[in-house]
Design a protein around this motif. Structure first.
Motif, short mmCIF file in Angstrom:
data_model
loop_
_atom_site.label_atom_id
_atom_site.label_comp_id
_atom_site.label_asym_id
_atom_site.label_seq_id
_atom_site.Cartn_x
_atom_site.Cartn_y
_atom_site.Cartn_z
N HIS A 138 12.52 5.27 10.38
CA HIS A 138 11.21 4.09 11.14
C HIS A 138 11.81 3.31 12.13
CE1 HIS A 138 8.63 4.64 7.45
NE2 HIS A 138 9.94 4.37 6.55
N PRO A 139 10.90 2.84 13.12
CA PRO A 139 11.48 1.91 13.97
C PRO A 139 11.98 0.50 13.47
CG PRO A 139 9.19 1.93 13.99
CD PRO A 139 9.42 3.24 13.14
N GLN A 140 12.92 -0.28 13.87
CA GLN A 140 13.41 -1.50 13.43
C GLN A 140 12.50 -2.59 14.07
OE1 GLN A 140 15.64 -1.74 10.91
NE2 GLN A 140 15.26 0.58 10.93
N ILE A 141 11.63 -3.28 13.26
CA ILE A 141 10.72 -4.29 13.97
C ILE A 141 11.00 -5.64 13.26
CG2 ILE A 141 8.34 -4.94 14.41
CD1 ILE A 141 7.48 -2.07 14.37
N ALA A 142 11.47 -6.70 13.93
CA ALA A 142 11.88 -7.87 13.27
C ALA A 142 10.58 -8.48 12.46
CB ALA A 142 12.35 -8.98 14.24
N GLY A 143 10.92 -8.74 11.29
CA GLY A 143 10.01 -9.39 10.30
C GLY A 143 9.12 -8.52 9.65
N ILE A 144 9.16 -7.24 10.01
CA ILE A 144 8.17 -6.25 9.07
C ILE A 144 9.26 -5.27 8.68
CG2 ILE A 144 6.43 -4.37 9.49
CD1 ILE A 144 5.83 -6.18 12.23
N ASP A 145 8.69 -4.85 7.16
CA ASP A 145 9.34 -3.88 6.50
C ASP A 145 8.52 -2.75 6.52
OD1 ASP A 145 10.30 -1.99 4.66
OD2 ASP A 145 10.53 -3.82 2.94
N VAL A 146 8.91 -2.00 7.70
CA VAL A 146 8.20 -0.74 7.85
C VAL A 146 7.68 0.27 6.90
CG1 VAL A 146 7.50 1.09 9.79
CG2 VAL A 146 8.50 -1.24 10.35
N ALA A 147 8.95 0.42 6.19
CA ALA A 147 8.95 1.50 5.11
C ALA A 147 7.76 0.85 4.04
CB ALA A 147 10.27 1.63 4.32
N LYS A 148 7.95 -0.40 3.79
CA LYS A 148 6.97 -0.98 2.79
C LYS A 148 5.60 -0.72 3.09
CE LYS A 148 6.13 -4.76 -0.18
NZ LYS A 148 6.63 -6.42 -0.80
N VAL A 149 5.23 -1.32 4.46
CA VAL A 149 3.93 -1.18 4.80
C VAL A 149 3.19 0.12 4.78
CG1 VAL A 149 2.76 -1.73 6.97
CG2 VAL A 149 4.25 -3.33 6.13
N THR A 150 4.08 1.26 5.11
CA THR A 150 3.54 2.57 5.20
C THR A 150 3.66 3.58 4.15
OG1 THR A 150 5.69 3.10 6.15
CG2 THR A 150 3.93 2.49 7.82
N ALA A 151 4.11 2.89 2.95
CA ALA A 151 4.33 3.67 1.90
C ALA A 151 3.28 4.35 1.35
CB ALA A 151 4.98 2.81 0.77
N THR A 152 2.24 3.83 1.35
CA THR A 152 0.94 4.44 0.94
C THR A 152 0.30 5.77 1.72
OG1 THR A 152 0.01 2.56 -0.18
CG2 THR A 152 -1.54 4.24 0.32
N PRO A 153 0.24 5.52 3.28
CA PRO A 153 -0.01 6.72 3.91
C PRO A 153 1.03 7.75 4.37
CG PRO A 153 0.19 4.94 5.22
CD PRO A 153 0.37 4.38 4.00
N ARG A 154 2.36 7.35 4.02
CA ARG A 154 3.43 8.22 4.53
C ARG A 154 3.23 9.72 4.12
NH1 ARG A 154 7.52 5.37 2.51
NH2 ARG A 154 7.39 4.16 4.14
N LYS A 155 2.73 9.96 2.92
CA LYS A 155 2.96 11.57 2.38
C LYS A 155 2.01 12.37 3.23
CE LYS A 155 -0.53 10.94 -1.41
NZ LYS A 155 -0.59 11.12 -2.85
N TYR A 156 1.04 11.76 4.00
CA TYR A 156 0.16 12.50 4.58
C TYR A 156 0.54 12.90 6.03
CZ TYR A 156 -3.08 11.11 0.70
OH TYR A 156 -3.47 10.88 -0.40
N GLY A 157 1.42 12.09 6.74
CA GLY A 157 1.60 12.05 8.09
C GLY A 157 0.43 11.48 8.76
#
Length: 224
Positions: free
Chosen positions: A35-54
Motif C-alpha cells: 500500500h502507499p504510505q499516507i499520513a493519518g490514513i490506515d490504507v490497509a484497514k480502509v481497503t480491507a473490504t474491496p481488496r479481494k476483488y482488485g
C-alpha cells in the motif's frame, strides 16, 4: 482451482497500477502489492473490504458454475460474447462517496452501458448455478426492494438492470468524516488518471480462489 467466477470491467495502464497499490491486490498478476504510505490514513484497514476483488466494476456478480457448464465452456462463452459486443465510451469518471463508500463512478452513464450490463447478465446466466438457501438468506439481510429481491432470485444478484450503477470501489464502509479525509488524499492521485473518458473496452473473466481472492483469468476485448 476457482470456487466462483465473475465478469468484471478491469482498467489497464496507470489507473490499474494505482488501484492495485491502493487496494493491495493486483488481480491481473494474482499477487499482493504494498500500500502507499499516507499520513493519518490506515490504507490497509480502509481497503480491507474491496481488496479481494482488485480494482474493478462488477458486470456480473460472483457465481458458482452450473452443472451444465465448466471453466473452459465459460471461457468460450465470454470470448464469444466479447466478439459480438462493442466497446462503450462511458465518459469521464469522478471520485466521490455514495452509499457509504468511496469509488470512481461515471459522471453521466450512457444508455449503452446499461445495455451492455443487461446483455452480460442475461446472456451468460446459463453458466450460473442457482443460489443456495444460504445465499438467499445472506442477500436478504440487506434491505431489498421487491424488484431487487426478484432480480436476486432470477439473476443471482439484486443490483442489476435499473438497479445497476457502475462503480470502481476504493474503500469499505466509511463514516462521513473519514470519507472526506480519504477523498482529500485521493483526489490529486486519481485526477490525472481519470482526465480522459473511460472506455469499457473489454470484459474480464475472474476466478475466486479458496482464500477468497479474485484473479484475472482473461480480459476479452469487446470487438463486435
Amino acid at each position: 482451482m476457482f470456487e466462483r467466477f465473475a465478469i468484471f470491467y478491469t482498467p489497464t495502464g496507470p489507473l490499474a497500477d494505482f488501484g492495485a497499490a491502493w487496494l493491495g491486490w493486483d488481480s491481473a498478476a494474482g499477487c499482493a502489492v504494498p500500500h502507499p504510505q499516507i499520513a493519518g490514513i490506515d490504507v490497509a484497514k480502509v481497503t480491507a473490504t474491496p481488496r479481494k476483488y482488485g480494482l474493478h466494476a462488477t458486470m456480473k456478480a460472483p457465481f458458482r458454475l452450473s452443472a451444465d457448464s465448466g471453466p473452459a465452456t465459460l471461457q468460450q462463452a465470454v470470448a464469444d460474447f466479447a466478439a459480438r459486443h462493442r466497446a462503450v465510451d462511458i465518459g469521464p469518471l469522478a471520485l466521490g462517496q455514495d452509499h457509504g463508500f468511496v469509488a470512481l463512478r461515471p459522471v453521466a452513464a450512457p444508455p449503452a452501458l446499461q445495455d451492455l450490463e443487461r446483455a452480460i447478465v442475461t446472456e451468460l446466466d446459463p453458466h450460473r448455478a442457482p443460489l443456495t438457501a444460504a445465499d438467499i438468506a445472506r442477500r436478504r439481510k440487506a434491505p431489498l426492494t421487491l424488484r431487487q429481491d426478484r432480480q436476486m432470485l432470477d439473476w443471482g444478484y439484486p443490483y442489476v438492470f435499473e438497479d445497476f450503477h457502475l462503480h470502481l470501489t476504493l474503500s469499505g464502509p466509511l463514516q462521513a468524516a473519514q470519507a472526506a479525509q480519504i477523498l482529500t488524499a485521493l483526489q490529486p492521485m486519481v485526477a490525472p488518471l481519470i482526465a480522459a473518458p473511460c472506455i469499457i473496452d473489454a470484459v474480464t473473466l475472474m476466478g475466486q480462489d479458496v482464500a477468497g481472492m479474485f484473479h484475472q483469468i482473461h480480459r476479452y476485448a469487446l470487438t463486435g
